[in-house]
Scaffold this motif. Structure first.
Motif, PDB file in Angstrom:
ATOM      1  N   MET A  91       0.824  -1.107   0.124  1.00 17.02           N
ATOM      2  CA  MET A  91      -0.082   0.099   0.113  1.00 17.02           C
ATOM      3  C   MET A  91       0.699   1.408   0.180  1.00 17.02           C
ATOM      4  O   MET A  91       0.417   2.337  -0.179  1.00 17.02           O
ATOM      5  CB  MET A  91      -0.829  -0.219   1.176  1.00 17.02           C
ATOM      6  CG  MET A  91      -2.015  -1.057   1.311  1.00 17.02           C
ATOM      7  SD  MET A  91      -3.125  -0.959   2.572  1.00 17.02           S
ATOM      8  CE  MET A  91      -3.772   0.739   2.451  1.00 17.02           C
ATOM      9  N   PHE A 135       0.161   0.947  -5.368  1.00 18.23           N
ATOM     10  CA  PHE A 135      -1.167   0.686  -4.782  1.00 18.23           C
ATOM     11  C   PHE A 135      -2.030   1.812  -5.213  1.00 18.23           C
ATOM     12  O   PHE A 135      -1.604   3.194  -4.753  1.00 18.23           O
ATOM     13  CB  PHE A 135      -1.009   0.271  -3.548  1.00 18.23           C
ATOM     14  CG  PHE A 135      -2.213   0.393  -2.795  1.00 18.23           C
ATOM     15  CD1 PHE A 135      -3.328  -0.794  -2.797  1.00 18.23           C
ATOM     16  CD2 PHE A 135      -2.842   1.346  -1.933  1.00 18.23           C
ATOM     17  CE1 PHE A 135      -4.318  -0.783  -2.363  1.00 18.23           C
ATOM     18  CE2 PHE A 135      -4.086   1.414  -1.500  1.00 18.23           C
ATOM     19  CZ  PHE A 135      -5.107   0.337  -1.570  1.00 18.23           C
ATOM     20  N   TYR A 180      -6.872  -5.636   5.254  1.00 13.19           N
ATOM     21  CA  TYR A 180      -7.168  -4.268   5.496  1.00 13.19           C
ATOM     22  C   TYR A 180      -8.236  -4.306   6.278  1.00 13.19           C
ATOM     23  O   TYR A 180      -8.351  -3.438   7.131  1.00 13.19           O
ATOM     24  CB  TYR A 180      -7.308  -3.598   3.872  1.00 13.19           C
ATOM     25  CG  TYR A 180      -7.961  -2.220   3.983  1.00 13.19           C
ATOM     26  CD1 TYR A 180      -6.873  -1.013   3.987  1.00 13.19           C
ATOM     27  CD2 TYR A 180      -9.096  -1.939   4.007  1.00 13.19           C
ATOM     28  CE1 TYR A 180      -7.131   0.230   4.362  1.00 13.19           C
ATOM     29  CE2 TYR A 180      -9.605  -0.528   4.352  1.00 13.19           C
ATOM     30  CZ  TYR A 180      -8.784   0.423   4.220  1.00 13.19           C
ATOM     31  OH  TYR A 180      -9.242   1.947   4.447  1.00 13.19           O
TER      32      TYR A 180
END
Length: 369
Positions: free
Chosen positions: A38, A56, A124
């Motif tokens: 990320m 990302f 996540y």
């Protein structure tokens, strides 16, 4: 601005949106492989973050609100940060001022539900749940939360519910909508544990229009934000029909499903049309033992926001009474979103008894308190 009410009874706000100030808030909850994926934490300024290829990008809807300030202009905390990012200020600005008994937090900074990498989506989601619990729920005894799970992988979803689903401050499961109708057996393992834990399923707009598994509204993608926002009711209607016709509430008779932010006036014609068709086509769905409308009244609840605004406001009350939906509606402020409904204005024409049901009695029954 939400005005101070003269109510004497309780108030449960079923839709409050806390948001991340920065993705780095999730760093303590994510392993390094996801941080690197990320581009956050110590990887934020690394070589990978400087590359366009393979970097990302958080899944975002193409339907951005065109208003200059899509969040409430009076909801910015003293720090100047994003509205909904400060637990103490939100408690003061909303809960104190409205004399709120409980405020249910539904994550408002976007979802990974329709993300193509399900492993990343699941991790996540777990991180977001822990962030919400630690930063928000622990900060004020009035806060309650719905936990998020990835709808794309029921096995991972069940593991997440087993991990934190028995915490008393968690009052529901925020499932999110992808391109698999809610009645399909794909979801049944999630429904089984939700029923066992007495946790309602909550569907809230977020994944629509985002990611590879996003659900198209109606017959295809919308052209504008206005079209997308208006068509959300079609997503709600489609899933209500699926839940009933696929027999979810015969298999899980104690399961509750709460539709938040899809409106509710469409429930009336949906009930009428389903009942009419069931009478002629019940041989197709022999597992249904009751009229479709009876399952809807027994197992489903609907948030009041965004409340419909007919030219004659009292017509809305008559519609509610017409279908016996007094026990089915849940108060939602949608704070701090641009189209949130104000407590003392959205319900001006509602009888006091009905307001007490919507403000407190119905939410108390619809969520796990």
């Amino acid at each position: 601005m939400v005005l101070q009410t003269k109510r004497t009874g309780g108030l449960i706000d079923c839709d409050i949106h806390p948001v991340l100030s920065d993705f780095d808030e999730l760093v303590p909850y994510l392993d390094e492989s996801i941080q690197q994926y990320m581009n956050i934490g110590k990887f934020a300024k690394g070589a990978l973050a400087k590359q366009n290829s393979g970097s990302f990008k958080f899944p975002a809807s193409p339907y951005a609100n065109p208003l200059p300030v899509p969040l409430r202009a009076d909801a910015f905390p003293p720090s100047g940060d994003i509205p909904g990012s400060d637990p103490a200020f939100l408690a003061q600005d909303l809960l104190d001022r409205c004399n709120t008994t409980y405020g249910i937090l539904n994550i408002g900074h976007g979802t990974m539900a329709a993300f193509h990498n399900v492993e990343v989506a699941a991790k996540y989601t777990s991180a977001a749940n822990d962030w919400l619990y630690d930063k928000w729920v622990k900060s004020d005894p009035r806060y309650r939360m719905t936990m998020e799970v990835t709808p794309l992988d029921p096995v991972m979803a069940v593991k997440e519910i087993e991990r934190i689903g028995k915490r008393p401050e968690i009052v529901g499961i925020n499932l999110h909508c992808v391109n698999i109708p809610l009645g399909k057996r794909h979801y049944w393992p999630i429904y089984e544990i939700a029923e066992a834990y007495n946790l309602p399923i909550m569907l809230h707009p977020d994944a629509e229009g985002t990611g590879d598994y996003a659900a198209a509204a109606g017959v295809g993608p919308a052209s504008t934000y206005m079209e997308w926002h208006t068509a959300l009711s079609l997503i709600g209607q489609r899933n209500v029909i699926s839940l009933v016709c696929d027999g979810v509430f015969e298999q899980f008779p104690n399961l509750k499903v709460n539709f938040i932010e899809y409106g509710f006036s469409w429930v009336a014609p949906t009930m009428w049309r389903m009942d009419k068709n069931w009478k002629a086509l019940r041989h197709e769905v022999p597992w249904l033992k009751m009229l479709p409308s009876e399952y809807i009244r027994r197992n489903m609840r609907f948030g009041t926001q965004p409340i419909e605004e007919p030219s004659r406001p009292k017509d809305l009350v008559e519609l509610i009474q017409m279908i016996g939906a007094e026990h089915m509606l849940l108060f939602c402020s949608d704070y701090p979103h641009w189209d949130g409904d104000e407590l003392d204005r959205a319900f001006l024409h509602f009888p006091e008894e009905l307001k007490q049901k919507i403000f407190y009695e119905n939410p108390l029954e619809a969520f796990r308190f």
